[in-house]
Write a protein that holds these residues in place. Structure first.
Motif, PDB file in Angstrom:
ATOM      1  N   ALA A 177      -2.887 -11.583  -2.473  1.00  0.00           N
ATOM      2  CA  ALA A 177      -2.085 -12.679  -2.129  1.00  0.00           C
ATOM      3  C   ALA A 177      -1.132 -12.224  -1.059  1.00  0.00           C
ATOM      4  CB  ALA A 177      -1.453 -12.844  -3.441  1.00  0.00           C
ATOM      5  N   SER A 178      -1.643 -12.790   0.012  1.00  0.00           N
ATOM      6  CA  SER A 178      -0.676 -12.334   1.177  1.00  0.00           C
ATOM      7  C   SER A 178       0.512 -13.313   1.305  1.00  0.00           C
ATOM      8  CB  SER A 178      -1.414 -12.581   2.618  1.00  0.00           C
ATOM      9  OG  SER A 178      -2.022 -13.927   2.509  1.00  0.00           O
ATOM     10  N   ARG A 179       1.697 -13.068   1.802  1.00  0.00           N
ATOM     11  CA  ARG A 179       2.892 -13.742   1.613  1.00  0.00           C
ATOM     12  C   ARG A 179       3.606 -13.826   2.984  1.00  0.00           C
ATOM     13  NH1 ARG A 179       7.129  -9.926   1.956  1.00  0.00           N
ATOM     14  NH2 ARG A 179       6.475  -7.667   1.440  1.00  0.00           N
ATOM     15  N   HIS A 365       1.893 -10.134  -2.259  1.00  0.00           N
ATOM     16  CA  HIS A 365       2.987 -10.456  -3.098  1.00  0.00           C
ATOM     17  C   HIS A 365       2.837  -9.903  -4.505  1.00  0.00           C
ATOM     18  CE1 HIS A 365       5.925 -13.204  -5.388  1.00  0.00           C
ATOM     19  NE2 HIS A 365       4.924 -13.467  -6.235  1.00  0.00           N
ATOM     20  N   ARG A 366       3.371  -8.880  -4.917  1.00  0.00           N
ATOM     21  CA  ARG A 366       3.342  -8.242  -6.113  1.00  0.00           C
ATOM     22  C   ARG A 366       2.103  -7.389  -6.321  1.00  0.00           C
ATOM     23  NH1 ARG A 366       7.357  -9.588  -9.502  1.00  0.00           N
ATOM     24  NH2 ARG A 366       8.577 -11.758  -9.192  1.00  0.00           N
ATOM     25  N   GLN A 367       1.581  -6.849  -5.273  1.00  0.00           N
ATOM     26  CA  GLN A 367       0.318  -5.999  -5.263  1.00  0.00           C
ATOM     27  C   GLN A 367       0.804  -4.840  -4.102  1.00  0.00           C
ATOM     28  OE1 GLN A 367      -2.282  -9.322  -3.738  1.00  0.00           O
ATOM     29  NE2 GLN A 367      -3.389  -8.974  -5.676  1.00  0.00           N
ATOM     30  N   PRO A 368       1.716  -4.019  -4.527  1.00  0.00           N
ATOM     31  CA  PRO A 368       2.039  -3.090  -3.703  1.00  0.00           C
ATOM     32  C   PRO A 368       1.306  -1.841  -3.152  1.00  0.00           C
ATOM     33  CG  PRO A 368       3.109  -2.322  -5.766  1.00  0.00           C
ATOM     34  CD  PRO A 368       2.294  -3.899  -5.810  1.00  0.00           C
ATOM     35  N   ILE A 369       0.250  -1.518  -4.157  1.00  0.00           N
ATOM     36  CA  ILE A 369      -0.727  -0.414  -3.764  1.00  0.00           C
ATOM     37  C   ILE A 369      -1.654  -0.969  -2.818  1.00  0.00           C
ATOM     38  CG2 ILE A 369      -2.471   1.013  -4.951  1.00  0.00           C
ATOM     39  CD1 ILE A 369      -1.195   1.048  -7.388  1.00  0.00           C
ATOM     40  N   ALA A 372       0.044  -1.164   0.689  1.00  0.00           N
ATOM     41  CA  ALA A 372       0.304   0.087   1.324  1.00  0.00           C
ATOM     42  C   ALA A 372      -1.154   0.347   1.959  1.00  0.00           C
ATOM     43  CB  ALA A 372       0.479   1.270   0.091  1.00  0.00           C
ATOM     44  N   HIS A 373      -2.201   0.018   1.587  1.00  0.00           N
ATOM     45  CA  HIS A 373      -3.477   0.356   2.282  1.00  0.00           C
ATOM     46  C   HIS A 373      -3.558  -0.658   3.325  1.00  0.00           C
ATOM     47  CE1 HIS A 373      -3.929   2.709  -1.303  1.00  0.00           C
ATOM     48  NE2 HIS A 373      -5.005   3.407  -0.882  1.00  0.00           N
ATOM     49  N   LYS A 374      -3.243  -2.078   3.402  1.00  0.00           N
ATOM     50  CA  LYS A 374      -3.576  -2.981   4.266  1.00  0.00           C
ATOM     51  C   LYS A 374      -2.424  -3.149   5.328  1.00  0.00           C
ATOM     52  CE  LYS A 374      -6.495  -6.594   4.822  1.00  0.00           C
ATOM     53  NZ  LYS A 374      -7.788  -6.161   4.853  1.00  0.00           N
TER      54      LYS A 374
END
Length: 526
Positions: A177-179, A365-369, A372-374
């Motif tokens: 989910a990109s923001r 969005h709400r996918q921090p791990i 960090a890789h992307k």
């Protein structure tokens, strides 16, 4: 909610509303063969803004929708952004459990479903619910909107506030989910667009479809909405609606160009068929140009990276060899190729594609791990492998998992698909990373026959060995299908391909396939 002075910042919605006002009497949307004028659509946006406010939607709220292609879905999206809130079209994830987990992770303030999509709503989402065209009257957003007045509503959007969250296709796992902020997204959709543009949108309202809709309407053009993709209907709509622009993902492009009606329909209104996907073999692109004319525009990008490169007719009509490329890197976009040892590649050297531009998403969005890789230091790590040639054109070999180095050669899907598509009985071929790498397979490949033809898998394997070598052929598991399985967004369904290849391998299916459906393409390429 009354009219007052506009804020200094003007979001893309402000620009769009001004354009609708200027073109109040013109048709801006076509849906189910009916016209929606600029005035009617503008009024609908204002009414929905007030209805959303009655549900408690204010600045910083997050409105997510399971939405079909329809004017109400677009109006609600613009109304949400007008209030300074965030909007998202949710993916129709097939697994109910995974869909519920995704919605829970997104944590929307308000979850909206339509009559066509209400079955997708999880039992326990934690969000307030609203419905359009279905559901109890007290939760009917459309009923509340009808009784609101349509005077202008002041925009509450601020440049740094979160505007849009866009789901990826999820073809390699759980959707991302990109923001993007209002400032970033408004810049992205601000490119000039002609007023006589007629954009066909016949797939899910995914990332690029949203951008094309916003850009078309902001430029004063018309959007023709269809409820879904069908090759015959696509060709008929282009003729009947005098479509100038259409977006097709690669499997849809090949289904459309090979349909029998392509020779019967008047497609002279077309200016651009934009197709997305990084590594289609040039042999198929050449066939598309022969059948559809020099209107093919190849675009490479992603929901996270934005639009990276474009291959236009002015490129490949001058140099046909460029059909092997993903086009010229766009102005304002920086691309670098990182080799396996961490160093940056020179021209012609393969490596991982990394992108930096104002269009790159500002994270997940709400996918921090996953974020960090992307995303690193403003760069988007696309996960794709490719190279930049001496002329500055980008070549995309494929997703990292779809590419392997065998006997010193870098092999991607196009290198496998090209010799297969050159066989007289094969209409289309698709190669993906194998789902059974532990068993020694690198790629799962499906081949699709022309109607009335029979695909001999053994012959396909011999052709592959002749073109790519025995080591590549041994790394391939193949199945013959009547159709390539697709996802909701029209992309190849990787899990389904792996299943079919695994099944074919177990049953030892290396024979022919039966005749395709009667409405399938009925002739081989000239």
């Amino acid at each position: 909610m009354e009219t007052c002075d506009k804020a200094a910042f003007r979001s893309y919605v402000d620009v769009l509303l001004d354009r609708l006002d200027a073109h109040a009497g013109r048709t801006v949307l076509r849906y189910l063969d009916e016209d929606v004028t600029g005035a009617a659509f503008r009024a609908s946006i204002y009414r929905y803004a007030r209805a959303l406010a009655s549900f408690g939607v204010t600045r910083h709220a997050f409105v997510a929708m399971f939405a079909p292609n329809c004017p109400d879905a677009l109006a609600i999206r613009y109304a949400t952004n007008l209030l300074g809130a965030t909007t998202m079209f949710l993916p129709a994830i097939e697994s109910a459990e995974q869909r519920a987990a995704f919605v829970t992770r997104m944590q929307p303030t308000l979850l909206i479903a339509f009559a066509q999509t209400k079955h997708l709503v999880p039992a326990h989402s934690g969000a307030q619910l609203a419905y359009v065209g279905a559901g109890p009257a007290r939760l009917r957003l459309d009923i509340r909107a009808r009784v609101q007045h349509d005077l202008p509503v002041q925009s509450r959007a601020r440049p740094d506030d979160l505007a849009v969250v866009v789901s990826s296709g999820g073809s390699t796992g759980a959707p991302k989910a990109s923001r993007r902020s209002f400032a970033a997204y408004s810049t992205m959709v601000s490119a000039p667009s002609p007023e006589d543009r007629r954009q066909l949108v016949n797939g899910a309202l995914a990332y690029l479809s949203q951008v094309l809709v916003d850009n078309t309407l902001s430029g004063g053009g018309t959007v023709v909405l269809k409820t879904g993709y069908d090759p015959a209907d696509t060709l008929a709509t282009i003729e009947a609606e005098r479509i100038t622009d259409v977006l097709l993902v690669e499997p849809q492009l090949f289904e459309t160009m090979d349909h029998p009606d392509v020779h019967r329909c008047d497609l002279s209104s077309l200016r651009s068929i934009a197709h997305i996907g990084g590594s289609a073999p040039a042999i198929l692109r050449r066939r598309a140009i022969r059948r559809l004319g020099p209107v093919l525009t190849h675009m490479y990008g992603a929901s996270e990276a934005g639009l990276v490169s474009v291959l236009t007719p002015s490129d490949y009509l001058v140099d046909a060899s460029l059909l092997d490329s993903a086009g010229r890197i766009r102005s304002g976009v920086d691309v670098r190729i990182r080799r396996a040892d961490g160093t940056f590649a020179h021209h012609g050297q393969h490596g991982a594609i990394e992108v930096k531009s104002k269009a790159v998403a500002q994270g997940y969005h709400r996918q921090p791990i996953e974020a960090a890789h992307k995303f690193r230091d403003g760069w988007c790590l696309t996960g794709d492998i490719g190279f930049i040639d001496a002329k500055g054109y980008l070549h995309v070999t494929g997703r990292g998992g779809d590419v392997a180095e065998i006997d010193g050669a870098v092999i991607g899907p196009a290198q496998i698909e090209t010799p297969l598509c050159a066989l007289p009985d094969v209409r289309y071929a698709r190669a993906i990373a194998s789902g059974d790498a532990a068993r020694g397979y690198v790629w799962d490949v499906v081949v699709v026959p022309w109607t009335g033809r029979r695909v001999d898998v053994a012959r396909c394997m011999r052709a592959l060995e002749s073109a790519c070598g025995a080591s590549v052929a041994k790394a391939v598991r193949m199945a013959a299908l009547q159709r390539v399985p697709l996802t909701e967004q029209g992309k190849v369904n990787r899990a389904a391909i792996t299943f079919r290849c695994r099944d074919a391998s177990k049953r030892g299916l290396e024979g022919a396939v039966s005749r395709s459906r009667l409405n399938a393409p009925s002739e081989a390429p000239a």
